[in-house]
Design an enzyme around this catalytic site. Sequence first.
Site, short mmCIF file in Angstrom:
data_model
loop_
_atom_site.label_atom_id
_atom_site.label_comp_id
_atom_site.label_asym_id
_atom_site.label_seq_id
_atom_site.Cartn_x
_atom_site.Cartn_y
_atom_site.Cartn_z
N HIS A 94 -0.14 -9.04 8.25
CA HIS A 94 0.94 -9.99 7.98
C HIS A 94 1.03 -10.32 6.49
CE1 HIS A 94 3.34 -13.79 8.42
NE2 HIS A 94 3.92 -13.04 9.34
N CYS A 95 -0.10 -10.35 5.84
CA CYS A 95 -0.15 -10.70 4.41
C CYS A 95 0.49 -9.63 3.53
CB CYS A 95 -1.60 -10.88 3.96
SG CYS A 95 -2.56 -12.03 4.95
N ILE A 96 0.54 -8.39 4.02
CA ILE A 96 1.03 -7.30 3.16
C ILE A 96 2.46 -6.89 3.51
CG2 ILE A 96 -1.32 -6.44 2.79
CD1 ILE A 96 -0.60 -4.07 4.69
#
Lengths: 352, 352
Positions: free
Chosen positions: A340-342
């Site tokens: 999700h962070c990338i």
Amino acid sequence: MPAEWAPHAGCWMLWPQRRDTWRNGGKPAQRAFVEAAAQISRFERVTMGVNPDQFENARAMLPARVRVVELSNNDAWMRDTGPTFVANDAGVVRAVDWQFNAWGGLQKMVYFPWDLDELVPAKVAEIESLDRYQAPLVLEGGSIHVDGRGTLLATEQCLLHPNRNPERSKADIEQRLADYLGVSHIIWLPRGVYADETDGHIDNLCCFTGPGVVALTWTDDRGDPQYERSAEAFDRLSAAADAAGKPMQVHKIHQPDPMTMTEDEAAGLDVVDRAKHRPCGKRLAGSYINFYIANGAIIMPRFGDRRDEAAARKLAQLFPDREVIGIDSREILLGGGNLHCITQQQPAGAVP
Amino acid sequence: MPAEWAPHAGCWMLWPQRRDTWRNGGKPAQRAFVEAAAQISRFERVTMGVNPDQFENARAMLPARVRVVELSNNDAWMRDTGPTFVANDAGVVRAVDWQFNAWGGLQKMVYFPWDLDELVPAKVAEIESLDRYQAPLVLEGGSIHVDGRGTLLATEQCLLHPNRNPERSKADIEQRLADYLGVSHIIWLPRGVYADETDGHIDNLCCFTGPGVVALTWTDDRGDPQYERSAEAFDRLSAAADAAGKPMQVHKIHQPDPMTMTEDEAAGLDVVDRAKHRPCGKRLAGSYINFYIANGAIIMPRFGDRRDEAAARKLAQLFPDREVIGIDSREILLGGGNLHCITQQQPAGAVP
């Protein structure tokens, strides 16, 4: 701000390369990012932003259907440095450009400088010819989740941290979230995941899986420092309602067994003054919650852990219309985040 | 390859900044590029590619309707480093990515390196999601003109120069132009404009203004070294026919009076080993032929010369349906080119 499960025009990512975040010159992480981009691009257009010196390498490693554009950055966390996309009732999509201080500024020193990161939202908006709002609030995309119906989920640890917006009251921050995201109700959870470098981003702890439904990272091990954090979040959620007044339904997803950075992994990192040191033995903030919702698919972390299958089954239940695809994501986790962070979804808009 | 007067999807440009090409840190040239982009963008979408360190400055100087994207480059000659766009019968537009050696490679040394220039076509194609052909031929876009009906115009001086494709015969080069541009007939002119740094690019000497019609830079001054060059081109054109067998109609446009770089202008340039020295007193290759055909407009150079008005009137006659707009272009000319050299049209394609 539409929910992540609303239809996407595409997904934005950034290419990992910095040698103090990604071991062995970024090569293992690049392979993981390629796998993620390859899978997501089966379902929606993926655009990979790269620093100029990595254009050829990224282009060669990625499938042809992934669009590769030059987009200078200090690191690869598109969720946090990229724009948040919003849409109005007419379906016109615009970009919100938050202020960014690399998860806590100079006092935190995740890395310095972050000048290129700060320009990422403007550059994304330019490529897509979208209008852009410059929001006067230090905020990362991974610190918020929305249901697209007026409810926002966040942690007090992160959004109220003095290293982000020390001059702003809680009410002031809530007002700005309302102004820029169109939310009317905020569910505050106390803290994020143990050992998370982001001061407790919501996107590693808890996310909406539908209106009135959330998934929460969990552990049954009362001796694990994560237990208390998940338990207090569970209590808050159990007492909470969404913007429509509906009580929240909470699904626990058991975390993987505690993981730490190995000696070999740590030895692959540059150690520099201008970035956080990532030593051998460091606890990694592993969580299955850090998945990405693509058009027709769930792109979820796998850790080679005994809990991988249970997490995949749970997500398949929560998203019965989507294919659940696991990505071996330890190399992403070593850098401090996960799928999700990338990623950053760009909602489908009305055709102008 | 469609003719330049065929409808455009937009225009690509690159932002000037290198201090050995553009005086005073590029500021005067940037203002001229802004004026060109502002005018062209009244008629079609303009995308300005910029190096990362100039993104904010370019964004601030350009009108909001100009799209600014990161596109690393060694200099601002989009005509020569950018892709040539072609379209098939179904209206599908693709990019041709020529080899580029900075107008003659190391023996010429206009500047070194040109590694970023070489990636410009790929990056443009990626942003637009267009397929791309990698053509095995060293060629710059400014060295060819087409009528969109099978005829190509070029100079022998440039295309047959040993610093471009020494291993290829004329027939071999003609075959490759046929293969990649879909042309069936080439009109060869001997030499380009006197003092032109490009080894005689056609786009400063002569261009199509319609099927079977060309404009040619001219001088009545037999003592000017340009006289012989224009006269021999005129003779060739007068004896030539286009791909359809139609004799060429030639319109002369008298060049501006000879111009040279002033002492003050030369003093504003960095002098470095890795780039051509541009001394005070250098003759500038001024020509009105170096204009850009936009949707509904002709964007032409003005030099503050007594011939400016006659050139504008002539272009208005040749393009009766287009607004003729003059740009004060001395600052572009000082860098070695003009409006056609800094632009690249992207033809309108079928909607996929």
